[in-house]
Design a protein around this motif. Sequence first.
Motif, PDB file in Angstrom:
ATOM      1  N   GLY A  49      -5.497   2.225  -3.757  1.00 38.14           N
ATOM      2  CA  GLY A  49      -5.128   3.149  -2.669  1.00 38.14           C
ATOM      3  C   GLY A  49      -3.771   3.801  -2.914  1.00 38.14           C
ATOM      4  O   GLY A  49      -3.081   3.466  -3.881  1.00 38.14           O
ATOM      5  N   GLU A 101      -9.663  -1.746   0.162  1.00 34.14           N
ATOM      6  CA  GLU A 101      -9.457  -0.804  -0.956  1.00 34.14           C
ATOM      7  C   GLU A 101      -8.343   0.211  -0.657  1.00 34.14           C
ATOM      8  O   GLU A 101      -7.844   0.875  -1.557  1.00 34.14           O
ATOM      9  CB  GLU A 101     -10.761  -0.104  -1.377  1.00 34.14           C
ATOM     10  N   GLU A 102      -7.964   0.306   0.619  1.00 34.32           N
ATOM     11  CA  GLU A 102      -6.848   1.201   0.950  1.00 34.32           C
ATOM     12  C   GLU A 102      -5.511   0.675   0.452  1.00 34.32           C
ATOM     13  O   GLU A 102      -4.539   1.407   0.362  1.00 34.32           O
ATOM     14  CB  GLU A 102      -6.762   1.406   2.461  1.00 34.32           C
ATOM     15  N   LEU A 129      -2.380   6.843   6.057  1.00 33.08           N
ATOM     16  CA  LEU A 129      -2.946   5.547   5.702  1.00 33.08           C
ATOM     17  C   LEU A 129      -3.258   4.773   6.971  1.00 33.08           C
ATOM     18  O   LEU A 129      -2.379   4.517   7.769  1.00 33.08           O
ATOM     19  CB  LEU A 129      -1.958   4.757   4.837  1.00 33.08           C
TER      20      LEU A 129
END
Length: 408
Positions: free
Chosen positions: A23, A16-17, A8
Amino acid sequence: MSTVKEGLKLEKNKSEELAIFGGQPAFAEVLHVGRPNIGNRAKFAERVNDILDRRWLTNGGRYVREFEQRIAELVGVEHCVAMCNATVALEIAIRALGLTGEVIVPSFTFVATAHALQWQEITPVFCDVAPRNHTIDPRKIEQMITPRTTGIVAVHLWGGACDIDALSEIAARRGLKLLFDSAHAFGASYQGKMIGGFGDAEVFSFHATKFLNSLEGGAVVTNNAELAQKIRLMKNFGFSFYDHTEYVGTNGKMNEISAAMGLCNLESMNDFIDVNRRNYRQYREELSGLKGVSLLPYTEDERCNFQYVVLEIDTGETLITRDQLMEILHKENVLARRYFYPGCHQMEPYRSYFPHAGVLLPETEKLTRRVLCLPNGTAVGKEEIERICQILRFTLANKVEISEKLGP
Ligand code: T4K
């Protein structure tokens, strides 16, 4: 130990992660605020075996007596009475001190502090706290005193001491008993003297989530021999010897396995402090300069247990509210907690009894909307803290976009 997920990146403008937007959660397993600190397991197992071999499981056994002695020595008080938990210890101390009528107490505390009074039909009169350290504000106490007031129960919140001098002065001058709920403050000091020896008595919690745990447990500590003796009998049904009671009593006894756990953890207490301090300082460094997020400081020239990492979120700066920030962290599997939301005065039965109490509690109401506690303790390490802080920094670096996406 790490449960941090690889890969990550949390690049700028890639909100959006975040797990809240679909995510991958940053952690594979949930990180808790109250993970127990656990000392030497082999020593614990050895003690448990000894308890089983000797078939002495509770009722003032050898390990409970040793635990009481060690606590009294460490804190520098004459008497320690160990109990099954701090709530019962508070209830018994309150009864033994003869509190009745009304007792002044902060609302910004765990609800057990207020319940311990109300359980005995004593009215908790909620007093506001000082924004500086979240403990009861002595300047606000006198206006709450009525002819029915018999005492003050002050709380050393987050392990930081109340303004003990001011509270002692008010209690002495107004003829009130002074009891401290020191559930968070084991191992901490005030003006160089260990917390435990102040007021008429103090109550520690040794619950699993506390700095020092005995699985479940608590203790009353005091320098008043008569009071200690009364409490000792009251926690054992009021028995002074076989077939003879002196007072109305209850069952507040600590068992031997709890005491064994407490002793093992006492032996590792300095290691727990080292880890907590290191973690706290890492949080402090990694969150420094983050606008709208302030970390409640410890008074580091005193002894501290560093168990709580307490943030205050100023939504005016962050745009994202404390609750939204908590939700973002929860979705990443960081179970940050908004202790002590919504404040005792907003919980039943107090909310119905005193619907307007909040009018006199502006700082409490503010704090219940601002505070967020982050995981600390020996179950949390460098990598986890790095990642938690990274999520917070990322979120606030992209606060406009994220707050628009989250909505009101
Ligand atoms: N006065 C004050 C100021 C207090 O803060 C407290 C207790 C008391 C008096 C009364 O003391 P005790 O009667 O409990 O001795 C928790 C604790 O249950 C409570 O002891 C504590 N304060 C309060 C601040 O926190 P919850 O309802 O938040 O607990 P819970 O079950 O959500 O646990 C907290 C976190 O810890 C969870 O996220 C999971 C984790 N956890 C918990 C336990 C029990 C573990 O990882 N392992 C465990 O064994 O009240």
